[in-house]
Design an enzyme around this catalytic site. Sequence first.
Site, PDB file in Angstrom:
ATOM      1  N   ARG A  31      -6.163  12.965  -8.898  1.00  0.00           N
ATOM      2  CA  ARG A  31      -6.614  12.376 -10.162  1.00  0.00           C
ATOM      3  C   ARG A  31      -8.033  12.833 -10.507  1.00  0.00           C
ATOM      4  O   ARG A  31      -8.408  12.914 -11.672  1.00  0.00           O
ATOM      5  CB  ARG A  31      -6.554  10.845 -10.083  1.00  0.00           C
ATOM      6  CG  ARG A  31      -7.477  10.231  -9.047  1.00  0.00           C
ATOM      7  CD  ARG A  31      -7.325   8.726  -9.011  1.00  0.00           C
ATOM      8  NE  ARG A  31      -8.325   8.115  -8.132  1.00  0.00           N
ATOM      9  CZ  ARG A  31      -8.380   6.820  -7.888  1.00  0.00           C
ATOM     10  NH1 ARG A  31      -7.518   5.997  -8.438  1.00  0.00           N
ATOM     11  NH2 ARG A  31      -9.310   6.347  -7.088  1.00  0.00           N
ATOM     12  N   ASN A  48     -13.071   3.934  -6.357  1.00  0.00           N
ATOM     13  CA  ASN A  48     -13.018   4.793  -5.186  1.00  0.00           C
ATOM     14  C   ASN A  48     -12.832   6.243  -5.625  1.00  0.00           C
ATOM     15  O   ASN A  48     -11.718   6.710  -5.761  1.00  0.00           O
ATOM     16  CB  ASN A  48     -11.853   4.310  -4.293  1.00  0.00           C
ATOM     17  CG  ASN A  48     -11.675   5.162  -3.060  1.00  0.00           C
ATOM     18  OD1 ASN A  48     -12.634   5.747  -2.555  1.00  0.00           O
ATOM     19  ND2 ASN A  48     -10.457   5.245  -2.583  1.00  0.00           N
ATOM     20  N   VAL A  87     -11.365   3.551 -15.391  1.00  0.00           N
ATOM     21  CA  VAL A  87     -12.141   2.688 -14.491  1.00  0.00           C
ATOM     22  C   VAL A  87     -11.850   3.151 -13.079  1.00  0.00           C
ATOM     23  O   VAL A  87     -10.690   3.188 -12.655  1.00  0.00           O
ATOM     24  CB  VAL A  87     -11.735   1.199 -14.639  1.00  0.00           C
ATOM     25  CG1 VAL A  87     -12.475   0.350 -13.610  1.00  0.00           C
ATOM     26  CG2 VAL A  87     -12.022   0.703 -16.047  1.00  0.00           C
ATOM     27  N   GLU A 128       0.810  -1.209   0.000  1.00  0.00           N
ATOM     28  CA  GLU A 128       0.000   0.000   0.000  1.00  0.00           C
ATOM     29  C   GLU A 128       0.850   1.268   0.000  1.00  0.00           C
ATOM     30  O   GLU A 128       1.999   1.254   0.431  1.00  0.00           O
ATOM     31  CB  GLU A 128      -0.939  -0.012   1.194  1.00  0.00           C
ATOM     32  CG  GLU A 128      -2.124  -0.925   0.942  1.00  0.00           C
ATOM     33  CD  GLU A 128      -2.954  -1.180   2.186  1.00  0.00           C
ATOM     34  OE1 GLU A 128      -4.128  -0.805   2.170  1.00  0.00           O
ATOM     35  OE2 GLU A 128      -2.431  -1.751   3.152  1.00  0.00           O
ATOM     36  N   ASN A 188      -4.328   6.085  -6.903  1.00  0.00           N
ATOM     37  CA  ASN A 188      -5.123   6.789  -5.885  1.00  0.00           C
ATOM     38  C   ASN A 188      -4.235   7.491  -4.849  1.00  0.00           C
ATOM     39  O   ASN A 188      -4.732   8.089  -3.906  1.00  0.00           O
ATOM     40  CB  ASN A 188      -6.125   5.835  -5.217  1.00  0.00           C
ATOM     41  CG  ASN A 188      -5.459   4.614  -4.620  1.00  0.00           C
ATOM     42  OD1 ASN A 188      -4.270   4.639  -4.301  1.00  0.00           O
ATOM     43  ND2 ASN A 188      -6.219   3.535  -4.449  1.00  0.00           N
ATOM     44  N   LYS A 195      -3.157  -0.886 -12.165  1.00  0.00           N
ATOM     45  CA  LYS A 195      -3.836   0.019 -13.098  1.00  0.00           C
ATOM     46  C   LYS A 195      -2.972   0.222 -14.346  1.00  0.00           C
ATOM     47  O   LYS A 195      -3.480   0.344 -15.450  1.00  0.00           O
ATOM     48  CB  LYS A 195      -4.087   1.369 -12.423  1.00  0.00           C
ATOM     49  CG  LYS A 195      -5.089   1.260 -11.278  1.00  0.00           C
ATOM     50  CD  LYS A 195      -5.215   2.581 -10.545  1.00  0.00           C
ATOM     51  CE  LYS A 195      -6.272   2.528  -9.458  1.00  0.00           C
ATOM     52  NZ  LYS A 195      -5.844   1.718  -8.284  1.00  0.00           N
ATOM     53  N   TYR A 243       5.031   3.994  -6.511  1.00  0.00           N
ATOM     54  CA  TYR A 243       3.713   3.375  -6.324  1.00  0.00           C
ATOM     55  C   TYR A 243       2.975   3.304  -7.665  1.00  0.00           C
ATOM     56  O   TYR A 243       2.274   4.224  -8.073  1.00  0.00           O
ATOM     57  CB  TYR A 243       2.899   4.148  -5.277  1.00  0.00           C
ATOM     58  CG  TYR A 243       1.553   3.533  -4.976  1.00  0.00           C
ATOM     59  CD1 TYR A 243       1.466   2.280  -4.375  1.00  0.00           C
ATOM     60  CD2 TYR A 243       0.363   4.200  -5.293  1.00  0.00           C
ATOM     61  CE1 TYR A 243       0.233   1.713  -4.108  1.00  0.00           C
ATOM     62  CE2 TYR A 243      -0.869   3.640  -5.018  1.00  0.00           C
ATOM     63  CZ  TYR A 243      -0.923   2.400  -4.431  1.00  0.00           C
ATOM     64  OH  TYR A 243      -2.148   1.828  -4.160  1.00  0.00           O
ATOM     65  N   TYR A 297       3.967  -4.569  -8.532  1.00  0.00           N
ATOM     66  CA  TYR A 297       2.684  -5.099  -9.030  1.00  0.00           C
ATOM     67  C   TYR A 297       2.875  -5.773 -10.398  1.00  0.00           C
ATOM     68  O   TYR A 297       2.074  -6.591 -10.814  1.00  0.00           O
ATOM     69  CB  TYR A 297       1.672  -3.971  -9.171  1.00  0.00           C
ATOM     70  CG  TYR A 297       1.056  -3.506  -7.868  1.00  0.00           C
ATOM     71  CD1 TYR A 297       1.745  -2.658  -7.007  1.00  0.00           C
ATOM     72  CD2 TYR A 297      -0.225  -3.913  -7.503  1.00  0.00           C
ATOM     73  CE1 TYR A 297       1.171  -2.225  -5.818  1.00  0.00           C
ATOM     74  CE2 TYR A 297      -0.811  -3.482  -6.316  1.00  0.00           C
ATOM     75  CZ  TYR A 297      -0.102  -2.640  -5.486  1.00  0.00           C
ATOM     76  OH  TYR A 297      -0.683  -2.223  -4.315  1.00  0.00           O
TER      77      TYR A 297
END
Length: 334
Positions: free
Chosen positions: A176, A169, A166, A108, A220, A230, A226, A139
């Site tokens: 963003r 949240n 897409v 995270e 996010n 996505k 990070y 990832y």
Amino acid sequence: MKKRCLLSFLFILPLCLLNGWPSGFQAINRNVTILLWHWPFGRSFSLKDDVCWDLYSIPHCRLVDQRSLYPTADVVVFHNRELVKGSQKLPFDLPRPQGQRWAWMSLEAPIHSGNLQQFANIFNLTMTYRRDADITIPYGKFLPKEAEGSLVDDIPLNKSSLVCWVVSNYKRRHKRTKVYNELKTIVPVKVYGRWTKTRLSSRDLLPTISRCYFYLAFENASAKDYITEKLWRNAYQGGAVPVVLGPPLNDYKGVSPPNSFIHVDEFASLKDLGKYLQQLMEDKKLYSEYFKWKQKWRVKLYTDWRERLCKICSQYRSLPPQKVYSDLEAWVNN
Ligand SMILES: *[C@@H]1O[C@H](CO)[C@@H](O)[C@H](O)[C@H]1NC(C)=O
Ligand SMILES: *[C@@H]1O[C@H](CO)[C@@H](O)[C@H](O)[C@H]1NC(C)=O
Ligand SMILES: *[C@@H]1O[C@H](CO)[C@@H](O)[C@H](O)[C@H]1NC(C)=O
Ligand SMILES: *[C@@H]1O[C@H](CO)[C@@H](O)[C@H](O)[C@H]1NC(C)=O
């Protein structure tokens, strides 16, 4: 007698030099034991047989989740989420065996990592998506293709939307969100996901994205390295050119080939970005430049916690012999 001693000494010495002496002597074929203290998000997976070898061809790696094996574990791994939530605790009541390392694991962003001040002077290793972690668990990543592919078959061109996003949240305070709200006044943006009650099933996700020229791979949170699924799954595997927002341009350049993505920061204004996307859509040749990487590279996704844990074994011999994170909070937020 003396001669025999000398002879055997001469015989054994080269062996020792070959194998390294003395630690390497016993380490050569020793299995490394990795103990996962608790499963991330409470979801467990089978550790039967020799999982690291069977699934990921990583040898001499014993991956276990029975806490009774604590005294024999070389590395004990703690997933951050449960620790900061308080549903799991560090075993301070057990003496730490000599040489055992404790690893802090999280995928995270810092802003979602909770209070880490409580973890000063406890962990020896970090396992995160960051490139400067002891064990980097991204990832996704690019792997070189064994044989160069032909480009023509690889460019998905049956497109019906210019830009897609897409989002599940949706938060007004996210950067963003501001970017999206401005961008959609310049070019049409098709939005899917929980926020607009047009959730895509996992089966529909990639085929839907493949019908878009561009995909907004907007993270996010904005934090060092990070870069999530996505980018790796949605955009690259979906076959849309990623427009990225998250960490700085150089973080993306560090993990992705040139001309495989478009970073929002590369443009003086969103108006310029919008114009550029439109221009690319109209110029097939220019657009296809963004798929040239497919000739040399393929994208690998990481989704299995076991693979991440097995990775500790492949790096075990080159881990720092002695290391303590005296201020984990500072490291994570750096
Ligand atoms: C290491 O683990 C493998 C697979 O579980 C096992 O077959 C082997 O005997 C172990 N080796 C040592 C030295 O313990
Ligand atoms: C192209 O996409 C449309 C939907 O946008 C779909 O109906 C059609 O079957 C697709 N054609 C090919 C060749 O994939
Ligand atoms: C942020 O995005 C990541 C990656 O897609 C996701 O796992 C996480 O749940 C999201 N966090 C929040 C608070 O939206
Ligand atoms: C791991 O951290 C502990 C706690 O700070 C420390 O006592 C120990 O020496 C460290 N071990 C290694 C191998 O770095």
